[in-house]
Every structure is written in C-alpha cells, then in structure tokens.
Design an enzyme around this catalytic site. Sequence first.
Site: not given
Ligand code: FAD
Ligand code: EPU
Length: 339
Positions: A238, A164, A334
Amino acid sequence: MPIIPDYDLQAHNTLAIAATAKYFVEVHDNDELAAALSFANKGKLPLLILGGGSNLVLADDFPGLAIQIKHSGIDVIEEDEEHVYLQVGAGENWHDLVCHCLNFHYWGLENLSLIPGNVGAAPIQNIGAYGVELKDVFLELQAMEVNSRVLVNFEKQACQFAYRDSVFKGRLRDRYVITQVTLKLKKSPEVQINYPALMQALSDRNASDITPQVVAKTVCEIRRSKLPDPAEIPNAGSFFKNPIVPDETFVNLQSRFPGIVGYPAGENKTKLAAGWLIDQAGLKGYTQGSVAVHTQQALVLTHTGEGDGRALIALADHIKSQVFDRYQVDLEMEPRIYP
Ligand code: FAD
Ligand code: EPU
C-alpha cells in the site's frame, strides 16, 4: 564486517529503485551494529536502517551509511499453560517466522502471513493485515540507541502502537535500531476471521474446519490474488494509509458516493478504504512512464525497475491531488521516503 563504499541498493528495495548508498554494511550482531553506528557517528553520516526494503522509497542516492540488519535466531524463552514467548532476531524474515510458528503450533500470526520484510521492521509501523496487528502478539523489543550504542528494552505501551504507527515513526524516529522482538503467542488456536474478505472466502466452510493453517492459507490466497509479488512487479505494498475521518465526514461522503467503503475506527471515527477512493477516481491502471497504479489493487503503485523514486513520488502527488479534488480527503504516504 566490510563497509562498502558506493553501493547500489536496487536489490535491497522491493520497488527495485536504483540508488547508491555512500556506504553499506551488513551487521549480524550487536557488536557489529555498535561498530557500524560508531563509524557513522565519527563521519557524521546519516543512517538508513534496512530490513527487507519493502516499505521505503529511495528518491535519490543516499549520502550516508545503509546498515542491513541481519540479526538471526528464533528462541522460545518462556512458556506457561497458555502462551509461548518467542524471542526473534530483527533480521529474520517475517513470513518465514509465520511459517515456523505454524509448524510448531504457536498461534496468533496466521492473519499476518506473507507480509514482506523482516521482523525488526514489524514494530516500526505495527504491521497489520486481515484483522490482526503486530501489537496483538507483541510483548517487548530490544533496541540500540544510535548515539550511545546502549541497548534498551521497550514494552508494548512504550511503543505507542496505533494503525500503521508507533513511537519509532514519531517522537523516537531515527533514534533506535531494533535488534530483537519478543512475541507472546497462544498454545490453543483462536482464529480471527472477521475481516470482510477473509470471512467471505471462508463462508462455505464449517466453523470446526477453520484451523489457523486454513486461515493462513486463505490469507495467502487472497493476497496473491490482488497484491503483486515484488519479485515479479516491483512495489512497496500500500502506498497510502487508509485515511481516518470523523463519522460526520463519512456520512457526507456516503450521500455523494453511496458505494464508499469505510470501517468503524473508534471514537466517532471511520477508516476509509483509500484503494476504493483511488479506484473510483478512475486511476486504477493509470500509468506515467515507468510507474503505475496496480490494476488489481489501486492502493499499490508499481515500478518497471527502469525509472526512479522521483517518478513514483510524482505519481503519488498526482493521485493525492485527484483524490483531494474529488473527495476533499487527504492521503498520507505509508512508505518512508529517503534521503
Ligand atoms: P524496510 O522497508 O527495510 O524498512 C521500513 C522502515 O523501517 C524504514 O524506515 C527502516 O529504516 C525501518 N527499519 C527497518 N528495520 C529496522 C530496524 N531493525 N530498526 C529500526 N528501524 C528499522 N505492511 C503491512 O503492515 N501490512 C501488509 O499487509 C503489507 N503488505 C505488503 C505487501 C507487499 C507486496 C509489500 C511490498 C509490502 C507490504 N507491507 C505491508 C509493507 C511492508 O511489508 C512492512 O512495512 C514491513 O514491515 C517492512 O519490512 P522491511 O524489513 O522490508 O522494512
Ligand atoms: N478496494 C477497491 N478498489 C481497489 C482496492 C480496494 O474498491 O482497487 C476496496 C475493496 O474492495 C475493499 C476495500 O477497498 O472493499 C479494502 O480493500 P482491501 O481489503 O484490499 O484492503 P486495503 O484497505 O486496500 C489494507 C492494508 C493492507 C492489508 C489489507 C488487508 C493499509 C494501508 N493497507 O489494504 O496492507 O494487507 O488491508 O488487511 O492499511 C500494506 O500496508 O502495504 C498492505 C498491503
């Protein structure tokens, strides 16, 4: 390229927080981006670079220029026996890119299915999910330096990718706008299914049936079962990073909390599941007015759409202090807070 004053950003952030940018502009190419940066520079305006708005919290109105990056294009620029090199505009939607690659049989993005946001933001925090991170498929990116408006290429090492994290969140924060990303994808499928939830979901399948398409579909199913769709329940994924602690701390915590979840994170370190810590602190479903801890995934905070960024930050502070009191572990947010 109209620069619009007093622009409501509610539709531009997945937390659906109503906040006004002093100015807003959409840029579709590098000339438009340079003109927008020049406008901000002359007016000494702070910048908010916007992709899909899925990883930021608008704690207040933004007193500067919000630039929505719309650069488009997905092009194969080179191929060899094993790989295809794909150059992608920063404004392309990430999940649409994943689907495009699945259709064309360019492999490597399957585990990163359904992550919201755009391609240009993916390197900022080195997006990751289900055992794969952007760095695993990344070749290089192009970015514009905000003061000089000069285009610069960054190879993988220069991006300093980590969990991250990247150089663009640290030393080079706010210095560059990413305009294009080049990925190195595989021509032969090589599925990654070691992530516990993924492995479990696929446990009744024969190895030969586990194609990249199956992995992508399964990842989507797992995600839909616990992560709220921002179109229905506003959220930013997250809200905290999973904290990385020394193994010794993990062992001590394990003796007090036998069910605690942790993964090896190299160099005698363990990555704790922050969702577990918050959940076991009794905060799953906890609500403070317009904001709440998601009932299916305690690491996700949700917003009704009627509150504001300050309410979310107050909830995050409450969670941080409860988690610290119980486990003596610090949680780090995050998403980035603006202004
Ligand atoms: P924005 O929110 O628009 O921007 C995020 C940051 O990046 C800001 O500081 C912005 O200024 C900067 N930025 C954006 N575009 C540029 C650019 N072109 N140049 C320079 N800076 C820029 N993240 C994960 O890593 N793994 C996950 O599994 C994951 N799951 C998610 C699930 C949900 C439901 C949600 C809502 C979010 C999740 N995220 C996850 C977080 C998010 O999707 C990622 O961080 C994604 O890359 C953000 O993209 P964005 O275009 O929306 O960025
Ligand atoms: N867990 C709980 N309770 C909860 C949530 C999670 O007990 O309410 C436990 C789960 O049972 C599991 C562990 O925590 O044993 C991990 O949970 P999960 O697999 O859902 O993943 P996470 O660590 O909560 C991370 C990323 C996600 C990504 C998933 C899958 C971060 C901060 N978050 O979540 O990214 O999709 O793993 O790789 O690293 C995001 O960054 O926005 C995001 C959604």
